[in-house]
Design a protein around this motif. Structure first.
Motif, PDB file in Angstrom:
ATOM      1  N   ASP A   1       0.828  -1.204   0.000  1.00 18.96           N
ATOM      2  CA  ASP A   1       0.000   0.000   0.000  1.00 18.96           C
ATOM      3  C   ASP A   1       0.862   1.253   0.000  1.00 18.96           C
ATOM      4  OD1 ASP A   1      -2.539  -0.988  -0.132  1.00 18.96           O
ATOM      5  OD2 ASP A   1      -2.903  -0.951   2.030  1.00 18.96           O
ATOM      6  N   SER A   2       1.952   1.200   0.774  1.00 17.42           N
ATOM      7  CA  SER A   2       2.781   2.404   0.903  1.00 17.42           C
ATOM      8  C   SER A   2       3.235   2.892  -0.479  1.00 17.42           C
ATOM      9  CB  SER A   2       3.987   2.132   1.798  1.00 17.42           C
ATOM     10  OG  SER A   2       4.662   0.964   1.375  1.00 17.42           O
ATOM     11  N   LEU A   3       3.570   1.968  -1.372  1.00 18.26           N
ATOM     12  CA  LEU A   3       4.022   2.365  -2.710  1.00 18.26           C
ATOM     13  C   LEU A   3       2.832   2.714  -3.613  1.00 18.26           C
ATOM     14  CD1 LEU A   3       6.873  -0.250  -3.340  1.00 18.26           C
ATOM     15  CD2 LEU A   3       6.973   1.933  -2.151  1.00 18.26           C
ATOM     16  N   ASN A   4       1.743   1.929  -3.511  1.00 18.56           N
ATOM     17  CA  ASN A   4       0.554   2.223  -4.322  1.00 18.56           C
ATOM     18  C   ASN A   4      -0.010   3.605  -4.001  1.00 18.56           C
ATOM     19  OD1 ASN A   4       0.243   0.073  -6.031  1.00 18.56           O
ATOM     20  ND2 ASN A   4      -1.200  -1.043  -4.743  1.00 18.56           N
ATOM     21  N   TYR A   5      -0.093   3.924  -2.693  1.00 25.28           N
ATOM     22  CA  TYR A   5      -0.662   5.219  -2.313  1.00 25.28           C
ATOM     23  C   TYR A   5       0.270   6.359  -2.684  1.00 25.28           C
ATOM     24  CZ  TYR A   5      -4.517   2.897   0.033  1.00 25.28           C
ATOM     25  OH  TYR A   5      -5.630   2.147   0.286  1.00 25.28           O
ATOM     26  N   ALA A   6       1.578   6.135  -2.557  1.00 27.35           N
ATOM     27  CA  ALA A   6       2.527   7.170  -2.983  1.00 27.35           C
ATOM     28  C   ALA A   6       2.296   7.487  -4.455  1.00 27.35           C
ATOM     29  CB  ALA A   6       3.958   6.710  -2.749  1.00 27.35           C
TER      30      ALA A   6
ATOM     31  N   TRP B   1     -11.063  10.757 -12.442  1.00 17.37           N
ATOM     32  CA  TRP B   1     -11.897   9.681 -13.012  1.00 17.37           C
ATOM     33  C   TRP B   1     -11.053   8.463 -13.355  1.00 17.37           C
ATOM     34  CZ3 TRP B   1     -16.477   9.714 -11.520  1.00 17.37           C
ATOM     35  CH2 TRP B   1     -17.227  10.889 -11.457  1.00 17.37           C
ATOM     36  N   GLY B   2      -9.810   8.698 -13.746  1.00 20.60           N
ATOM     37  CA  GLY B   2      -8.909   7.577 -14.010  1.00 20.60           C
ATOM     38  C   GLY B   2      -8.718   6.733 -12.765  1.00 20.60           C
ATOM     39  N   ALA B   3      -8.547   7.418 -11.629  1.00 13.46           N
ATOM     40  CA  ALA B   3      -8.368   6.701 -10.362  1.00 13.46           C
ATOM     41  C   ALA B   3      -9.651   5.976  -9.972  1.00 13.46           C
ATOM     42  CB  ALA B   3      -7.937   7.683  -9.268  1.00 13.46           C
ATOM     43  N   VAL B   4     -10.784   6.687 -10.094  1.00  9.45           N
ATOM     44  CA  VAL B   4     -12.070   6.093  -9.695  1.00  9.45           C
ATOM     45  C   VAL B   4     -12.407   4.879 -10.564  1.00  9.45           C
ATOM     46  CG1 VAL B   4     -14.570   6.496  -9.612  1.00  9.45           C
ATOM     47  CG2 VAL B   4     -12.986   8.253  -8.771  1.00  9.45           C
ATOM     48  N   PHE B   5     -12.352   5.040 -11.884  1.00 12.49           N
ATOM     49  CA  PHE B   5     -12.728   3.935 -12.765  1.00 12.49           C
ATOM     50  C   PHE B   5     -11.671   2.827 -12.756  1.00 12.49           C
ATOM     51  CE2 PHE B   5     -15.468   7.192 -14.987  1.00 12.49           C
ATOM     52  CZ  PHE B   5     -16.656   6.628 -14.535  1.00 12.49           C
ATOM     53  N   GLY B   6     -10.409   3.215 -12.554  1.00 20.76           N
ATOM     54  CA  GLY B   6      -9.361   2.199 -12.451  1.00 20.76           C
ATOM     55  C   GLY B   6      -9.648   1.259 -11.304  1.00 20.76           C
ATOM     56  N   TYR B   7      -9.986   1.834 -10.157  1.00 19.91           N
ATOM     57  CA  TYR B   7     -10.277   1.018  -8.974  1.00 19.91           C
ATOM     58  C   TYR B   7     -11.555   0.208  -9.187  1.00 19.91           C
ATOM     59  CZ  TYR B   7     -10.552  -0.327  -4.076  1.00 19.91           C
ATOM     60  OH  TYR B   7     -10.592  -1.051  -2.919  1.00 19.91           O
ATOM     61  N   LEU B   8     -12.623   0.916  -9.619  1.00 23.55           N
ATOM     62  CA  LEU B   8     -13.943   0.278  -9.742  1.00 23.55           C
ATOM     63  C   LEU B   8     -13.956  -0.860 -10.753  1.00 23.55           C
ATOM     64  CD1 LEU B   8     -16.789   2.950  -9.644  1.00 23.55           C
ATOM     65  CD2 LEU B   8     -16.358   1.038  -8.085  1.00 23.55           C
TER      66      LEU B   8
ATOM     67  N   LEU C   1      -3.431  -0.233  -7.717  1.00 26.47           N
ATOM     68  CA  LEU C   1      -2.385   0.055  -8.697  1.00 26.47           C
ATOM     69  C   LEU C   1      -2.988   0.596  -9.994  1.00 26.47           C
ATOM     70  CD1 LEU C   1       0.550   0.098  -9.473  1.00 26.47           C
ATOM     71  CD2 LEU C   1       0.441  -2.338 -10.010  1.00 26.47           C
ATOM     72  N   LEU C   2      -4.110   0.004 -10.445  1.00 32.74           N
ATOM     73  CA  LEU C   2      -4.737   0.526 -11.675  1.00 32.74           C
ATOM     74  C   LEU C   2      -5.301   1.928 -11.416  1.00 32.74           C
ATOM     75  CD1 LEU C   2      -5.333   0.059 -14.631  1.00 32.74           C
ATOM     76  CD2 LEU C   2      -7.493  -1.026 -14.016  1.00 32.74           C
ATOM     77  N   ALA C   3      -5.816   2.161 -10.186  1.00 35.24           N
ATOM     78  CA  ALA C   3      -6.294   3.498  -9.832  1.00 35.24           C
ATOM     79  C   ALA C   3      -5.140   4.503  -9.949  1.00 35.24           C
ATOM     80  CB  ALA C   3      -6.861   3.500  -8.413  1.00 35.24           C
ATOM     81  N   ALA C   4      -3.972   4.113  -9.429  1.00 39.52           N
ATOM     82  CA  ALA C   4      -2.809   5.005  -9.472  1.00 39.52           C
ATOM     83  C   ALA C   4      -2.400   5.280 -10.923  1.00 39.52           C
ATOM     84  CB  ALA C   4      -1.647   4.393  -8.697  1.00 39.52           C
ATOM     85  N   LEU C   5      -2.391   4.235 -11.757  1.00 40.72           N
ATOM     86  CA  LEU C   5      -2.025   4.432 -13.168  1.00 40.72           C
ATOM     87  C   LEU C   5      -3.039   5.344 -13.852  1.00 40.72           C
ATOM     88  CD1 LEU C   5      -0.896   0.810 -14.170  1.00 40.72           C
ATOM     89  CD2 LEU C   5       0.552   2.786 -13.689  1.00 40.72           C
ATOM     90  N   GLY C   6      -4.325   5.188 -13.491  1.00 38.07           N
ATOM     91  CA  GLY C   6      -5.362   6.057 -14.048  1.00 38.07           C
ATOM     92  C   GLY C   6      -5.131   7.504 -13.661  1.00 38.07           C
ATOM     93  N   ALA C   7      -4.641   7.714 -12.411  1.00 32.93           N
ATOM     94  CA  ALA C   7      -4.380   9.080 -11.952  1.00 32.93           C
ATOM     95  C   ALA C   7      -3.225   9.714 -12.736  1.00 32.93           C
ATOM     96  CB  ALA C   7      -4.057   9.079 -10.455  1.00 32.93           C
TER      97      ALA C   7
END
Ligand SMILES: [Zn+2]
Length: 320
Positions: free
Chosen positions: A182-187, A210-217, A242-248
């Protein structure tokens, strides 16, 4: 003639080697630190469940099971042993040979150079050192050089270099341990959103959010649909994050592209591991995280804009 772009690129490559050396430490120690933390927490919880506050009795119910005394004794014994262990952090203890315990001296720890000089062997016991260490240093160096070459010595360049460093860690940590810290994903996630808010990644803040939201969802939905259909768990919450982070970082319109590239990475990685004989045991679950992290790295390597040009069908919702 050397132009300043070449100097920047060379300096960034050098810095990348040093950071890559540090990433090796993160990749090997962070999972061990996490497991130790979880173990300490579980042991503490077991002890608290027996003698702790009434909240624990609520959890177990008034007529609920008591924690067997053997388990409690085992927990307090484990707690003592854990307390007696030497500290484990990213800086302590100093690096040692995993085979003979030989303390690695500074001149044996120079990225790539020491590996070549030692011919990939420990100077004390001659046990072979994994070629993955210099490989991580070289790959990190290449990404740092690319970021400096493409974005110059700017905040944007530094951010994309950090993006690469974090994804290299997630790629290998998940490959080794099926964990995505999590520490790396959240960073990654907060940096991506912050960078978009400051206009540093060139995508609109709304697209990052929206990239983060839809990535996670999207992965959350796939996970629960798969679980309902088969009763098995196909991936973990780390993958959603991780997909949420990539979307962000890349924007909402990139999500289909990331998933496409990640299946390509998965195919290549699967074949490579098969060729290396690492997939002999089919019971070892192959996680999705390395594919996602690999996709993020591929997108950065090719250039986010170039990916859109190469696979336009992956961007049906792209404006313009
Ligand atoms: Zn040794």
């Amino acid at each position: 003639m050397l132009v300043s772009q070449d100097v920047d690129t060379a300096l960034a490559a050098l810095l990348g080697l040093l950071i890559g050396s540090f990433l090796n430490v993160v990749i090997y120690r962070l999972p061990a630190m996490m497991l130790r933390g979880w173990l300490e927490e579980s042991v503490g919880n077991l002890m608290a469940a027996e003698s702790g506050p009434s909240l624990w009795r609520q959890v177990l119910g008034p007529k609920g099971p008591a924690i067997p005394s053997t388990l409690e004794r085992g927990a307090s014994d484990a707690a003592m042993r854990l307390d007696a262990l030497p500290p484990l952090t990213l800086s302590r203890p100093a690096s040692r040979c995993g085979h003979c315990g030989h303390g690695i001296r500074w001149y044996e720890n120079i990225p790539v150079v020491s590996y070549v000089a030692l011919r990939g062997r420990c100077s004390s016991c001659r046990a072979s050192i994994s070629p993955r260490y210099p490989a991580v240093e070289i790959v990190t160096s290449a990404f740092f050089a690319l970021c400096a070459w493409r974005y110059g010595f700017t905040l944007t360049g530094a951010l994309w270099a950090a993006f690469a460093a974090l994804l290299i860690c997630q790629f290998l940590i998940d490959l080794d341990t099926q964990l995505l810290p999590d520490s790396l994903n959240y960073a990654l996630l907060w940096m991506g959103l912050g960078a978009a808010a400051l206009g540093l990644t060139g995508i609109a803040l709304s697209s990052a959010v929206w990239g983060a939201v839809f990535g996670y969802l999207s992965l959350w939905l796939v996970y629960h649909a798969y679980r309902l259909a088969t009763g098995k768990e196909g991936m973990g919450y780390g993958d959603f994050k991780l997909l949420a982070a990539l979307g962000a970082w890349l924007g909402a319109d990139y999500l289909i592209g990331i998933v496409l590239v990640s299946s390509l990475v998965g195919a290549v990685l699967g074949l490579a591991l098969l060729a290396a004989g690492r997939l002999a045991n089919k019971n070892i679950p192959m996680s999705f995280g390395p594919f996602l992290a690999g996709a993020g790295l591929v997108c950065l390597a090719i250039g986010p804009a170039e990916v859109k040009r190469l696979v336009p069908f992956a961007f049906p919702f792209a404006p313009g």
